[in-house]
Design an enzyme around this catalytic site. Structure first.
Site, PDB file in Angstrom:
ATOM      1  N   ASN A   9       0.865  -1.181   0.000  1.00  0.00           N
ATOM      2  CA  ASN A   9       0.000   0.000   0.000  1.00  0.00           C
ATOM      3  C   ASN A   9       0.902   1.232   0.000  1.00  0.00           C
ATOM      4  O   ASN A   9       1.510   1.558   1.014  1.00  0.00           O
ATOM      5  CB  ASN A   9      -0.897  -0.031   1.253  1.00  0.00           C
ATOM      6  CG  ASN A   9      -1.761   1.215   1.374  1.00  0.00           C
ATOM      7  OD1 ASN A   9      -1.805   2.046   0.466  1.00  0.00           O
ATOM      8  ND2 ASN A   9      -2.449   1.347   2.505  1.00  0.00           N
ATOM      9  N   TRP A  10       0.968   1.888  -1.140  1.00  0.00           N
ATOM     10  CA  TRP A  10       1.896   3.028  -1.273  1.00  0.00           C
ATOM     11  C   TRP A  10       1.370   4.289  -0.598  1.00  0.00           C
ATOM     12  O   TRP A  10       2.078   5.277  -0.498  1.00  0.00           O
ATOM     13  CB  TRP A  10       2.164   3.314  -2.748  1.00  0.00           C
ATOM     14  CG  TRP A  10       2.853   2.191  -3.479  1.00  0.00           C
ATOM     15  CD1 TRP A  10       3.400   1.050  -2.930  1.00  0.00           C
ATOM     16  CD2 TRP A  10       3.090   2.097  -4.888  1.00  0.00           C
ATOM     17  NE1 TRP A  10       3.956   0.268  -3.910  1.00  0.00           N
ATOM     18  CE2 TRP A  10       3.777   0.881  -5.127  1.00  0.00           C
ATOM     19  CE3 TRP A  10       2.788   2.916  -5.980  1.00  0.00           C
ATOM     20  CZ2 TRP A  10       4.165   0.479  -6.408  1.00  0.00           C
ATOM     21  CZ3 TRP A  10       3.168   2.511  -7.251  1.00  0.00           C
ATOM     22  CH2 TRP A  10       3.851   1.307  -7.453  1.00  0.00           C
ATOM     23  N   LYS A  11       0.124   4.298  -0.221  1.00  0.00           N
ATOM     24  CA  LYS A  11      -0.500   5.473   0.404  1.00  0.00           C
ATOM     25  C   LYS A  11      -0.289   6.714  -0.464  1.00  0.00           C
ATOM     26  O   LYS A  11      -0.290   6.576  -1.681  1.00  0.00           O
ATOM     27  CB  LYS A  11       0.024   5.634   1.843  1.00  0.00           C
ATOM     28  CG  LYS A  11      -0.148   4.319   2.631  1.00  0.00           C
ATOM     29  CD  LYS A  11       0.075   4.443   4.104  1.00  0.00           C
ATOM     30  CE  LYS A  11      -0.149   3.087   4.768  1.00  0.00           C
ATOM     31  NZ  LYS A  11      -0.004   3.116   6.220  1.00  0.00           N
ATOM     32  N   HIS A  95      -9.537   1.125   5.021  1.00  0.00           N
ATOM     33  CA  HIS A  95      -8.227   1.267   5.681  1.00  0.00           C
ATOM     34  C   HIS A  95      -8.387   2.155   6.913  1.00  0.00           C
ATOM     35  O   HIS A  95      -9.176   3.108   6.897  1.00  0.00           O
ATOM     36  CB  HIS A  95      -7.203   1.872   4.711  1.00  0.00           C
ATOM     37  CG  HIS A  95      -5.808   1.787   5.241  1.00  0.00           C
ATOM     38  ND1 HIS A  95      -5.322   2.688   6.154  1.00  0.00           N
ATOM     39  CD2 HIS A  95      -4.825   0.885   5.036  1.00  0.00           C
ATOM     40  CE1 HIS A  95      -4.073   2.349   6.477  1.00  0.00           C
ATOM     41  NE2 HIS A  95      -3.750   1.258   5.810  1.00  0.00           N
ATOM     42  N   GLU A  97      -6.670   4.467   8.071  1.00  0.00           N
ATOM     43  CA  GLU A  97      -6.426   5.899   7.866  1.00  0.00           C
ATOM     44  C   GLU A  97      -7.678   6.589   7.328  1.00  0.00           C
ATOM     45  O   GLU A  97      -7.917   7.761   7.610  1.00  0.00           O
ATOM     46  CB  GLU A  97      -5.213   6.097   6.938  1.00  0.00           C
ATOM     47  CG  GLU A  97      -3.923   5.846   7.705  1.00  0.00           C
ATOM     48  CD  GLU A  97      -2.782   5.293   6.864  1.00  0.00           C
ATOM     49  OE1 GLU A  97      -2.823   5.382   5.634  1.00  0.00           O
ATOM     50  OE2 GLU A  97      -1.841   4.749   7.483  1.00  0.00           O
ATOM     51  N   GLU A 167      -5.155  -5.118  10.473  1.00  0.00           N
ATOM     52  CA  GLU A 167      -4.153  -4.082  10.703  1.00  0.00           C
ATOM     53  C   GLU A 167      -4.446  -3.387  12.038  1.00  0.00           C
ATOM     54  O   GLU A 167      -5.261  -2.450  12.086  1.00  0.00           O
ATOM     55  CB  GLU A 167      -4.189  -3.049   9.571  1.00  0.00           C
ATOM     56  CG  GLU A 167      -3.873  -3.631   8.210  1.00  0.00           C
ATOM     57  CD  GLU A 167      -3.332  -2.573   7.240  1.00  0.00           C
ATOM     58  OE1 GLU A 167      -2.264  -2.802   6.696  1.00  0.00           O
ATOM     59  OE2 GLU A 167      -3.970  -1.528   7.075  1.00  0.00           O
ATOM     60  N   GLY A 173       2.716   2.204  10.845  1.00  0.00           N
ATOM     61  CA  GLY A 173       3.643   3.327  10.703  1.00  0.00           C
ATOM     62  C   GLY A 173       4.346   3.712  11.987  1.00  0.00           C
ATOM     63  O   GLY A 173       4.965   4.772  12.070  1.00  0.00           O
ATOM     64  N   SER A 213       3.676  -2.134  10.237  1.00  0.00           N
ATOM     65  CA  SER A 213       5.129  -2.153  10.421  1.00  0.00           C
ATOM     66  C   SER A 213       5.779  -3.475  10.013  1.00  0.00           C
ATOM     67  O   SER A 213       6.699  -3.949  10.687  1.00  0.00           O
ATOM     68  CB  SER A 213       5.490  -1.795  11.870  1.00  0.00           C
ATOM     69  OG  SER A 213       5.055  -0.482  12.175  1.00  0.00           O
ATOM     70  N   GLY A 234       3.060  -1.201   4.214  1.00  0.00           N
ATOM     71  CA  GLY A 234       3.059   0.227   3.905  1.00  0.00           C
ATOM     72  C   GLY A 234       4.463   0.696   3.566  1.00  0.00           C
ATOM     73  O   GLY A 234       4.970   0.447   2.466  1.00  0.00           O
ATOM     74  N   GLY A 235       5.119   1.323   4.533  1.00  0.00           N
ATOM     75  CA  GLY A 235       6.430   1.947   4.324  1.00  0.00           C
ATOM     76  C   GLY A 235       7.439   1.078   3.577  1.00  0.00           C
ATOM     77  O   GLY A 235       8.097   1.549   2.637  1.00  0.00           O
TER      78      GLY A 235
HETATM   79  P1  13P Z   1       3.190   0.381   7.609  1.00  0.00           P
HETATM   80  O1  13P Z   1       3.734  -0.905   7.028  1.00  0.00           O
HETATM   81  O2  13P Z   1       3.914   1.586   7.105  1.00  0.00           O
HETATM   82  O3  13P Z   1       3.086   0.309   9.087  1.00  0.00           O
HETATM   83  O4  13P Z   1       1.694   0.529   7.043  1.00  0.00           O
HETATM   84  C1  13P Z   1       0.821  -0.544   7.137  1.00  0.00           C
HETATM   85  C2  13P Z   1      -0.419  -0.223   6.394  1.00  0.00           C
HETATM   86  O5  13P Z   1      -1.182   0.641   6.793  1.00  0.00           O
HETATM   87  C3  13P Z   1      -0.690  -0.965   5.158  1.00  0.00           C
HETATM   88  O6  13P Z   1      -1.976  -0.715   4.699  1.00  0.00           O
END
Ligand code: 13P
Length: 251
Positions: A9-11, A95, A97, A167, A173, A213, A234-235
């Site tokens: 997930n590149w956000k 998600h 967020e 999640e 994050g 993470s 994510g990251g």
């Molecule tokens: P991180 O891997 O950056 O913690 O993000 C996880 C995430 O929200 C994937 O959708």
């Protein structure tokens, strides 16, 4: 057998050029991924370019969100119909967020899942508790509610095609990965809940990803858990070498 999935997930990251560079880096670094489904979720503005670029490749493409309607006067939104048209086959729904920053409720998640399915998109439905809920011992009730309301009026056949991502919000994050027993417990709970609502065959076949993470140095342990069928990253999905290492740790 549940085929594992590693999804990135590149956000709200990467320009079009950076996105193409990243997927090329994944291909060059990993020409043959083995028995694992790989998905990337670019921001809307790169979605079509990335999907075109990946047409002949093993990497699937997901959008990060969709609107509940298929068209209409909804300024700034994108529909499932448009996402499918742009070349994606998957879409992330609910998600944390979005639940947190734009007040996406379980009812909206339910409408979005229906919109995704109606447009031939495979939803990646996110569930998970915030820290306060975990501390109060509410993990089971929160996940239970997210699944009950989120999957309302869906048929067992529809649910069997959905991907779930657990999640825990406090692990996203933050560098704080959930411990193996916390992850396995939550995944078992999700599987049990799906079996109770939609039958054992659905519960046993739905793929449940862990997200929060995930990094190359913890992915091996997490992905080896019996009820973990992959990761939503994510990251670490923004760097080809890290993403590849996570994929390889699945093998
Ligand atoms: P991180 O891997 O950056 O913690 O993000 C996880 C995430 O929200 C994937 O959708």
């Amino acid at each position: 057998m549940r085929t594992p999935i590693i999804a990135g997930n590149w956000k709200m990251n990467l320009t079009i050029a950076e996105a193409i560079e990243l997927v090329d880096g994944i291909h060059y670094g990993l020409p043959f991924p083995g028995e694992v489904d790989i998905i990337v979720a670019p921001p809307f503005l790169c979605l079509q370019k990335v999907a075109e670029h990946l047409q002949e490749s093993y990497i699937g493409v997901a959008a990060q969100n969709l609107h509940v309607e298929d068209q209409g006067a909804f300024t700034g939104e994108c529909s499932g119909k448009q996402i499918k048209d742009a070349g994606a086959d998957y879409v992330i729904v609910g998600h944390s967020e979005r639940r947190q920053y734009v007040a996406e409720t379980d009812e909206i998640v339910n409408k979005k899942l229906k919109a995704a399915l109606r447009n031939g998109l495979t939803p990646i439905m996110c569930v998970g508790e915030i820290l306060e809920e975990r501390e109060k011992g509410q993990v089971a009730s929160v996940i239970g509610r997210q699944l009950t309301v989120g999957l309302l009026e869906l048929t067992p056949e529809q649910v069997s095609g959905i991907i779930i991502a657990y999640e825990p919000v406090w692990a996203i994050g933050t560098g704080k990965t959930a411990k193996s027993d916390q992850v396995e417990d939550a995944h078992r709970l999700i599987r049990f809940s799906l079996s109770m609502k939609f039958g054992g065959q659905v519960g046993g076949s739905v793929r449940i990803l862990y997200g929060g993470s995930v990094k190359p140095d913890n992915s091996g342990e997490l992905l080896a858990l019996p009820n973990v069928d992959g990761a939503l990253v994510g990251g670490a999905s923004l760097k080809a070498s890290d993403f590849i290492e996570i994929i390889k740790s699945m093998e």
